[in-house]
Design an enzyme around this catalytic site. Structure first.
Site, PDB file in Angstrom:
ATOM      1  CB  CYS A 198       9.041 -44.532  46.096  1.00 31.68           C
ATOM      2  SG  CYS A 198       8.217 -44.049  44.720  1.00 31.68           S
TER       3      CYS A 198
ATOM      4  CB  THR B 174      18.715 -46.817  42.247  1.00 25.45           C
ATOM      5  OG1 THR B 174      17.838 -46.428  43.154  1.00 25.45           O
ATOM      6  CG2 THR B 174      20.413 -46.999  42.869  1.00 25.45           C
TER       7      THR B 174
HETATM    8  C1  UDX Z   1       5.422 -44.222  49.017  1.00 22.42           C
HETATM    9  C2  UDX Z   1       5.043 -43.077  49.581  1.00 22.42           C
HETATM   10  O1  UDX Z   1       4.134 -43.363  50.612  1.00 22.42           O
HETATM   11  C3  UDX Z   1       4.224 -42.238  48.505  1.00 22.42           C
HETATM   12  O2  UDX Z   1       4.168 -40.774  49.382  1.00 22.42           O
HETATM   13  C4  UDX Z   1       5.586 -41.675  47.572  1.00 22.42           C
HETATM   14  O3  UDX Z   1       5.144 -40.767  46.595  1.00 22.42           O
HETATM   15  C5  UDX Z   1       5.748 -43.088  46.952  1.00 22.42           C
HETATM   16  O4  UDX Z   1       6.302 -44.029  47.689  1.00 22.42           O
HETATM   17  P1  UDX Z   1       4.464 -46.337  48.060  1.00 22.42           P
HETATM   18  O5  UDX Z   1       5.642 -47.007  47.969  1.00 22.42           O
HETATM   19  O6  UDX Z   1       3.505 -46.712  46.778  1.00 22.42           O
HETATM   20  O7  UDX Z   1       4.269 -44.940  48.396  1.00 22.42           O
HETATM   21  O8  UDX Z   1       3.317 -47.269  49.337  1.00 22.42           O
HETATM   22  P2  UDX Z   1       3.352 -46.919  51.048  1.00 22.42           P
HETATM   23  O9  UDX Z   1       1.999 -47.223  51.165  1.00 22.42           O
HETATM   24  O10 UDX Z   1       4.223 -45.918  51.297  1.00 22.42           O
HETATM   25  O11 UDX Z   1       4.144 -48.534  51.248  1.00 22.42           O
HETATM   26  C6  UDX Z   1       5.602 -48.602  50.950  1.00 22.42           C
HETATM   27  C7  UDX Z   1       5.938 -50.060  51.725  1.00 22.42           C
HETATM   28  O12 UDX Z   1       5.907 -49.947  53.032  1.00 22.42           O
HETATM   29  C8  UDX Z   1       5.005 -51.071  51.269  1.00 22.42           C
HETATM   30  O13 UDX Z   1       5.746 -52.225  51.105  1.00 22.42           O
HETATM   31  C9  UDX Z   1       4.344 -51.409  52.568  1.00 22.42           C
HETATM   32  O14 UDX Z   1       3.980 -52.604  52.529  1.00 22.42           O
HETATM   33  C10 UDX Z   1       5.206 -51.168  53.577  1.00 22.42           C
HETATM   34  N1  UDX Z   1       4.437 -50.656  54.916  1.00 22.42           N
HETATM   35  C11 UDX Z   1       3.868 -49.505  55.106  1.00 22.42           C
HETATM   36  C12 UDX Z   1       4.707 -51.471  56.097  1.00 22.42           C
HETATM   37  O15 UDX Z   1       5.494 -52.344  55.868  1.00 22.42           O
HETATM   38  N2  UDX Z   1       4.287 -51.198  57.252  1.00 22.42           N
HETATM   39  C13 UDX Z   1       3.449 -49.951  57.489  1.00 22.42           C
HETATM   40  O16 UDX Z   1       2.993 -49.823  58.359  1.00 22.42           O
HETATM   41  C14 UDX Z   1       3.335 -49.026  56.118  1.00 22.42           C
END
Ligand code: UDX
Length: 594
Positions: A330, A148
């Site tokens: 992301c 960003t």
């Molecule tokens: C994300 C997308 O999932 C992926 O497809 C994209 O290309 C990049 O961004 P990422 O950020 O690496 O991936 O992890 P992700 O598993 O999606 O989790 C993101 C955040 O959400 C984490 O902080 C995780 O702890 C949180 N989360 C996820 C929750 O708090 N609860 C959930 O049920 C799932």
């Protein structure tokens, strides 16, 4: 990623209200006949260059190379240190299974007399010779970071295109005619027009097919996500040449992905789909987190609510685990990019709708920290608080945009005796560096006379602590067996062993020796102090759960545990004399009801 210069002033591509989604901007309008011929005659793909050796470029290139031994894959980056680390035994990022994959493709395999397997030649290379590698490639994948914007027009929501623009300029100048340019970075919708503009500026008369092929890999499961994707999206111009280019890339993926999962779509739909996928996931989390606040006030239990709604197949069970809010590199940036897109198109209400997802996320994190301070009688003076988990989620050493840092910052304002941090996957030196760089008010670290100390041992981190905060959902912090609850975000775990089994990597003795590290390698530095190889240290081991009885004995009254990830069985803790506060739970659990 390292290729992004700081203090960018560049902005997202100009957006045209009323864009019809047609790929006119990226269609073959400026090519001369010979260029077009070379595109149509494009033979099999033999050489791929991936620009950007970060979290996306590294794993993506490694899997493409591993699955296509006949294709030479080169990852380039102008950051010499980063490339040096990829060419050493400690690559700059850790992902389960990635190390083995890199070793096979980068170092090759000797002939195996046992299995009668011939020598496997290396086909994965890491280089700083950016222009030469671009000019050799049939496909150039752009995988640089698009964070960003932090200042200038659109600061706080527009996408900083500095790295993407700089790399694209280099690509269009050096790519051979007929090469295919692939946007792998997450970019604003209609970025392909920007690429076309750059072609006409830097290479007048030339033509390249431009594809959008967004990544959907999540930290901690990147290799698994690449090996078994839900879908691969390839956006192209809707011309015969565009479709032919899409087909060339589709063939690369078809080496291991079922054709039915490879979707070829309109270029701008593909660019937008990536932003929307992440925004919808983030919105789901903000939705469930908002409900957790209602649960805390009413006596409803968020885990029960999440399970109850998740079993409705129209809603689905994933991404319903309430917590301290999403982190990572992301979600926030992609939602904000969508906000900026909507606002630029004059769609104010649409922008506001999506912005609320980010506002709710910050509210959730702050609500948690305020609860900690309130329970500790609004003062942390002379108290020790322990943070368990620093990475933004489990099974990763990725700390980008981790809620932990903001929590530490807020707690520090309360002048505690100590803030102890333990994370089973992150290099303590990296955590320290980050706190030093980002905490704003100097001397936050114990090493500099401040209150923050980073530990390599959870028991030492919790000793004499008044409050333990579970900030990352590592399974070893649980006080019950990991039960794969219905609300889990990903089919966990995806440890190296699982990827190993699927890919049948050879045993250690059959690998070629790894190249050595540079003298300033931080992972070698940490290995010297722990005697455990970093690669081993970072592999998550579910059997090594913390002994909470031991932790409870070592804590100081009042003993609090704040469960920011809904992974603690509060009743069990209460038996140990620890009071528990959990996200989305009303607090009844702090009373022993057994
Ligand atoms: C994300 C997308 O999932 C992926 O497809 C994209 O290309 C990049 O961004 P990422 O950020 O690496 O991936 O992890 P992700 O598993 O999606 O989790 C993101 C955040 O959400 C984490 O902080 C995780 O702890 C949180 N989360 C996820 C929750 O708090 N609860 C959930 O049920 C799932």
């Amino acid at each position: 990623m390292s290729t992004t210069p700081e203090r960018s002033q560049s902005s997202s591509p100009v957006l045209h209200a009323g864009a019809d989604g047609e790929t006119s901007g990226a269609s073959a309008t400026s090519e001369n006949d010979s260029d077009l011929d070379s595109t149509l005659r494009a033979g099999p793909i033999r050489n791929i260059c991936c620009v950007g050796a970060g979290y996306v470029g590294g794993p993506t290139a490694a899997v493409i190379a591993f699955k296509n031994p006949h294709i030479k894959v080169t990852v380039v980056d102008k950051d010499q240190n980063r490339i040096r680390r990829w060419n050493s035994r400690h690559p700059p990022i850790y992902e389960p299974g990635l190390g083995e994959m890199v070793r096979v493709s980068r170092d090759g395999l000797p002939a195996s007399k046992q299995d009668k397997k011939p020598v496997q030649q290396p086909n994965l290379f890491f280089s700083t010779d950016v222009s030469r590698c671009i000019s050799d490639a049939d496909i150039v994948i752009i995988a640089v970071n698009t964070p960003t914007k932090s200042r200038g027009a659109g600061a706080g929501s527009a996408t900083d295109m500095t790295a993407f623009e700089a790399v694209t300029a280099e690509v269009v100048q050096h790519a051979r005619l007929g090469a295919i340019i692939v946007e792998k970075s997450t970019v604003p919708c209609r970025t392909a027009e920007l690429v076309e503009d750059m072609v006409s500026t830097h290479r007048p008369g030339a033509h390249f097919e431009i594809l959008s092929n967004p990544e959907f890999l999540a930290a901690g499961t990147a290799v698994q996500d690449l090996l078994r994707p839900d879908r691969v999206i390839i956006g192209s111009a809707s011309t015969p040449e565009g479709r032919s280019a899409a087909e060339s890339l589709a063939k690369v993926y078809a080496a291991w992905v079922d054709r039915s999962k490879i979707l070829t779509i309109n270029l701008f739909s593909s660019e937008l789909a990536k932003l929307v996928a992440n925004s919808m996931l983030a919105q789901r989390l903000s939705s469930i987190n908002s409900i957790s606040a209602i649960c805390e006030a009413t006596g409803a239990e968020i885990r029960e609510v999440a399970t109850s709604i998740g079993t409705d197949t129209r809603i689905g069970e994933k991404f319903l685990r309430a917590g301290i809010g999403f982190g990572g590199s992301c979600f926030k940036k992609d939602v904000l990019s969508l906000v900026y897109l909507a606002e630029s198109l004059g769609l104010k209400e649409v922008g506001e709708f999506w912005r609320q997802v980010v506002i709710m996320n910050e509210y959730q994190r702050n609500r948690f920290t305020c609860r900690v301070i309130k329970c500790l009688n609004n003062t942390l003076v002379n108290k020790k608080v322990t943070i368990l988990g620093y990475a933004f989620k489990k099974n990763t050493s990725d700390t980008r945009d981790s809620p932990a840092l903001e929590i530490v910052k807020t707690l520090l304002e309360e002048n505690p005796r100590e803030i102890a941090i333990f994370d089973p996957c992150c290099n303590p030196l990296v955590i320290k560096g980050e706190i030093r760089a980002l905490c704003g008010f100097g001397n936050a670290l114990g090493d500099d006379g401040g209150a923050v100390k980073v530990y390599t041992n959870a028991y030492e981190a919790c000793a004499a602590s008044n409050a333990v905060l579970v900030v990352t959902e590592f399974d070893e912090f649980r006080n019950t067996k990991p039960s794969a609850p219905a609300t889990q975000s990903k089919p966990f775990p995806a440890p190296a062993t699982e990827v190993k089994q699927q890919q049948s990597f050879p045993d250690e003795e059959h690998f070629n020796p790894e190249p050595v590290c540079a003298s300033d390698c931080p992972d070698c530095e940490i290995e010297k102090t722990t005697s455990v190889p970093v690669a081993v240290m970072k592999i998550y081991k579910p059997q090594e759960q913390l002994d909470w009885t031991r932790i409870a004995h070592g804590m100081r009254q009042p003993k609090w545990l704040f469960d920011g990830r809904c992974i603690i069985d509060a009743k069990e803790m209460t038996r140990l004399g620890i009071r528990v506060e959990s996200i989305g739970s009303s607090g009844f659990s702090s009373v022993d009801t057994s």
